[in-house]
Write an enzyme that holds these catalytic residues in place. Structure first.
Site, PDB file in Angstrom:
ATOM      1  N   HIS A 103      38.693  28.272  45.126  1.00  0.00           N
ATOM      2  CA  HIS A 103      38.715  29.868  45.455  1.00  0.00           C
ATOM      3  C   HIS A 103      39.567  29.250  47.000  1.00  0.00           C
ATOM      4  CE1 HIS A 103      37.834  31.172  42.290  1.00  0.00           C
ATOM      5  NE2 HIS A 103      36.718  31.596  42.417  1.00  0.00           N
ATOM      6  N   HIS A 173      40.978  38.343  41.123  1.00  0.00           N
ATOM      7  CA  HIS A 173      39.167  38.336  40.632  1.00  0.00           C
ATOM      8  C   HIS A 173      38.691  39.843  40.978  1.00  0.00           C
ATOM      9  CE1 HIS A 173      35.742  36.382  40.960  1.00  0.00           C
ATOM     10  NE2 HIS A 173      36.129  34.946  41.568  1.00  0.00           N
ATOM     11  N   GLU A 288      39.376  35.990  35.031  1.00  0.00           N
ATOM     12  CA  GLU A 288      40.294  35.711  35.489  1.00  0.00           C
ATOM     13  C   GLU A 288      41.481  34.691  34.936  1.00  0.00           C
ATOM     14  OE1 GLU A 288      37.931  33.607  38.760  1.00  0.00           O
ATOM     15  OE2 GLU A 288      36.522  34.588  37.903  1.00  0.00           O
TER      16      GLU A 288
END
Length: 323
Positions: A103, A173, A288
């Site tokens: 991420h 998210h 996601e």
């Protein structure tokens, strides 16, 4: 509506924007582009918050790893070994998930304060990620626009430009719990995905996509999610110019329904088995929308390369209803 939400120790103020339309109320933070709350009615008309979040800034600072509601990047999901090669040059990233980059690294987009400005029925967040941030090449200018449409659906549109070749993969998210609390494992999920990407113990793809037929990854017909998922599903539609519906999540108890439409080719299903305190395992479900994990090292996966003169565009729409 825009209000002060808190101040970081190094000074930047954090603001909260409240969007309201068609019976839906969404709160977005300038810190991390976080969707703090989404309030929608159930089948009896009772309003409840259907995403996991914290009531104050301290909660997000104390518990960063779940990425609750955050805008994650520069690269959502994992890059194996924290490195990739582009145009013959290898880039070493900041590993923050064992040997891998997750991420966007230790201080990805989710841990930055974004500039915010109002737009019709929403807010636009802007940030410049400098060349070399977390090891990624190129100066990347990013816009993320959150709006509510006439039906109360939440639209998140991403755009980005770069001054040097780089890789980009952005997503939101949020963890959804359509009941408002408790175990979300009883939610029923449908996905328009005939394939998924198998992964190893570090959640890095082991090869090409595989057929879901006869496996626990087959959600083509709606069924309970249960637990044990942190996997990328290959959406049948592929990359599209406009959002196409790919998923439906339903809570039979409250009657709430979430639909997900996107331009992206993949969807990471995470059942939050390891969400961590103060939340219980499987208290939320993350859907996601994104490109595939480790795409910069996988030439056969849809490309995540962005070059100067090009515009990165991605859009996902979260629709809300009941039945």
């Amino acid at each position: 509506m825009n209000e002060l939400f808190g101040t970081l120790s190094d000074g930047p103020p954090v603001h909260r924007w409240t969007l309201e339309r068609a019976g839906v109320r969404v709160r977005v933070l300038s810190y991390g582009g976080i969707v703090q709350s989404v309030e929608v009615p159930d089948r009896e008309g009772r309003t409840g918050d259907v995403v996991l979040g914290f009531p104050d800034l301290d909660g997000y600072l104390a518990h960063p790893e779940p990425y609750l509601g955050a805008l994650v990047g520069r690269y959502a999901n994992r890059i194996a070994g924290g490195r990739f090669t582009l145009d013959g040059r290898t880039y070493a990233l900041e590993p923050n998930n064992g040997p891998n980059s997750l991420h966007g690294g230790a201080r990805g987009f989710d841990k930055r304060v974004w500039e915010a400005e109002p737009v019709e029925h929403g807010v636009r967040l802007t940030r410049i990620s400098p060349h070399g941030e977390e090891g990624f090449p190129g100066r990347l200018e990013v816009w993320a626009t959150y709006t509510l449409d006439e039906s109360g659906a939440l639209r998140i549109a991403y755009e980005a430009v770069t001054d040097a070749p780089t890789v980009v993969n952005l997503t939101n998210h949020s963890y959804f719990n359509l009941a408002g609390s408790g175990d979300a494992g009883g939610h029923e999920l449908r996905l328009a995905a005939s394939r998924y990407t198998p992964v190893d113990a570090d959640l890095i793809p082991t090869g090409g996509p595989e057929d879901v037929t006869g496996t626990r990854f087959d959600f083509r017909e709606a069924r309970k999610t249960g637990s044990g998922y942190d996997h990328n599903f290959v959406l049948d539609k592929g990359v599209t110019d406009g959002p196409v519906e790919v998923a439906e999540l339903h809570d039979p108890a409250s009657g709430r329904v979430l639909t997900v439409a996107t331009t992206e080719p993949g969807l990471q299903l995470y059942t939050a088995d390891h969400l961590g305190e103060p939340f219980a395992p499987c208290e939320g479900i993350a859907l996601e929308t994104q490109h595939f994990p480790d795409s910069p090292n996988r030439p056969r996966f849809p490309t995540t390369v962005l070059r100067p003169g090009e515009m990165f565009r991605s859009e996902t729409v979260y629709g809300f209803g009941t039945r």
